[in-house]
Design a protein around this motif. Structure first.
Motif, PDB file in Angstrom:
ATOM      1  N   MET A   1       2.320  -2.887  -3.315  1.00  0.00           N
ATOM      2  CA  MET A   1       1.641  -4.137  -2.503  1.00  0.00           C
ATOM      3  C   MET A   1       2.116  -5.513  -3.072  1.00  0.00           C
ATOM      4  O   MET A   1       1.513  -5.530  -4.258  1.00  0.00           O
ATOM      5  N   GLN A   2       2.702  -6.195  -2.269  1.00  0.00           N
ATOM      6  CA  GLN A   2       3.087  -7.645  -3.155  1.00  0.00           C
ATOM      7  C   GLN A   2       1.759  -8.667  -3.173  1.00  0.00           C
ATOM      8  O   GLN A   2       0.908  -8.372  -2.266  1.00  0.00           O
ATOM      9  N   LEU A   3       1.522  -9.026  -4.128  1.00  0.00           N
ATOM     10  CA  LEU A   3       0.317  -9.959  -4.421  1.00  0.00           C
ATOM     11  C   LEU A   3       0.131 -10.819  -3.340  1.00  0.00           C
ATOM     12  O   LEU A   3      -0.815 -11.322  -2.876  1.00  0.00           O
ATOM     13  N   ILE A   4       1.308 -11.288  -2.756  1.00  0.00           N
ATOM     14  CA  ILE A   4       1.090 -12.551  -1.650  1.00  0.00           C
ATOM     15  C   ILE A   4       0.450 -11.962  -0.391  1.00  0.00           C
ATOM     16  O   ILE A   4      -0.314 -12.452   0.437  1.00  0.00           O
ATOM     17  N   TRP A   5       0.838 -10.654  -0.297  1.00  0.00           N
ATOM     18  CA  TRP A   5       0.060  -9.850   0.952  1.00  0.00           C
ATOM     19  C   TRP A   5      -1.378  -9.524   0.609  1.00  0.00           C
ATOM     20  O   TRP A   5      -2.068  -9.252   1.404  1.00  0.00           O
ATOM     21  N   ALA A   6      -1.555  -8.849  -0.602  1.00  0.00           N
ATOM     22  CA  ALA A   6      -2.868  -8.638  -0.968  1.00  0.00           C
ATOM     23  C   ALA A   6      -3.917  -9.941  -0.716  1.00  0.00           C
ATOM     24  O   ALA A   6      -4.863  -9.830  -0.485  1.00  0.00           O
ATOM     25  N   LEU A   7      -3.444 -11.420  -1.266  1.00  0.00           N
ATOM     26  CA  LEU A   7      -4.233 -12.384  -1.265  1.00  0.00           C
ATOM     27  C   LEU A   7      -4.287 -12.836   0.287  1.00  0.00           C
ATOM     28  O   LEU A   7      -5.407 -13.172   0.619  1.00  0.00           O
ATOM     29  N   LYS A   8      -3.088 -12.766   1.276  1.00  0.00           N
ATOM     30  CA  LYS A   8      -3.644 -12.864   2.648  1.00  0.00           C
ATOM     31  C   LYS A   8      -4.668 -11.745   3.258  1.00  0.00           C
ATOM     32  O   LYS A   8      -5.552 -12.497   3.699  1.00  0.00           O
TER      33      LYS A   8
END
Length: 290
Positions: free
Chosen positions: A234-241
């Motif tokens: 799970m990419q960090l950028i999508w987890a942040l979203k």
């Protein structure tokens, strides 16, 4: 003749690719589409029909899955497809769009194509469990008309949990993700403390293993931290979203830890770590201590 519904998968990233692969393994006829078509090339040998347009992908489908990164992208892709969708088809939105996003999409579909059954069905799980069909579908919408969708869900998941009316699935997904994000941040900080006190990640896991705190997810992430291989589940950028969507949906005053995490993870994304696994936050914390 097979009674399985024909399926279209829109979005062949990590999760959509896993969905398509599992459907093909279970004998479904599957059309796929992705903005970067090379992501579906490897599945053509297994029977995937890789469409060059969204309209072509959905034209014969009984069940359509969208697994796209955000609300705007999902709306844009479906606006290209709706005129080509069959009457009485089922549209399963399976990404994490947030509450406002799913409400707007549901309203749009209801106005443009009231003959389509719309289901909000995000999933609990990441790339590795999705590839093994071990995710959980958090479905919401009219279950009585969802027989075709349930056949599809059975092929890509270990369970389908029906949450209620459209939008309830997205609500539960935000709750689940808030727990996962908090766990990841706590694990990263605990691993940093362990190293400062002279312990390896393996030793931290050994202290947890066998007890009530030994979440399998934590073991996987500690192994990634130890190896330094942050190939994304799970990419960090999508987890942040997803973290931001959860904060928006809740009472910010009651979510201080999650709010702080969004600020910290934003800094890590700004430093160029966004496309690595979210466990890379441990590496980012390590860099801050130097």
């Amino acid at each position: 003749m097979s009674q399985q519904p024909k399926v279209a998968v829109l979005g062949l990233g990590a999760m959509g690719h896993a969905f398509a692969a599992n459907l093909l393994k279970n004998g479904f006829s599957v059309h796929g589409w992705n903005r970067s078509p090379e992501k579906g090339e490897d599945l053509k040998k297994d029977g995937l029909v890789l469409a060059t347009s969204v309209a072509d992908a959905v034209s014969e489908a009984d069940v359509i899955i969208t697994m796209l990164p955000d609300s705007d992208t999902t709306h844009d892709v479906l606006s290209q497809a709706l005129d080509s969708v069959k009457k009485d088809a089922t549209l399963c939105q399976m990404g994490t769009l947030g509450l406002e996003g799913i409400e707007k999409l549901h309203h749009y579909i209801s106005e443009k194509r009231p003959d389509i059954l719309f289901l909000d069905a995000p999933v609990s799980g990441t790339k590795a469990p999705a590839e093994k069909a071990q995710i959980t579908v958090l479905a919401s919408g009219d279950r009585q008309g969802a027989q075709a969708a349930e056949q599809v869900f059975s092929a890509i998941s270990k369970a389908t949990l029906w949450q209620g009316d459209v939008g309830a699935g997205s609500k539960m997904k935000l709750v689940v993700n808030s727990w996962l994000i908090g766990l990841m941040q706590s694990l990263a900080e605990s691993e940093r403390l362990a190293e400062a006190l002279g312990f390896e990640p393996d030793q931290l896991w050994q202290a947890l293993e066998g007890g009530p705190l030994a979440a399998p997810y934590a073991k996987v992430k500690l192994e990634m931290i130890k190896s330094g291989d942050f190939t994304p589940q799970m990419q960090l950028i999508w987890a942040l979203k997803d973290a931001k969507l959860a904060v928006e949906a809740g009472n910010k005053q009651q979510l201080p830890a999650l709010t702080n995490i969004t600020e910290l993870w934003q800094q890590a994304v700004d430093d160029g770590l966004g496309h690595q696994d979210l466990s890379v936050i441990s590496q980012y914390l390590a860099s801050r201590g130097k």
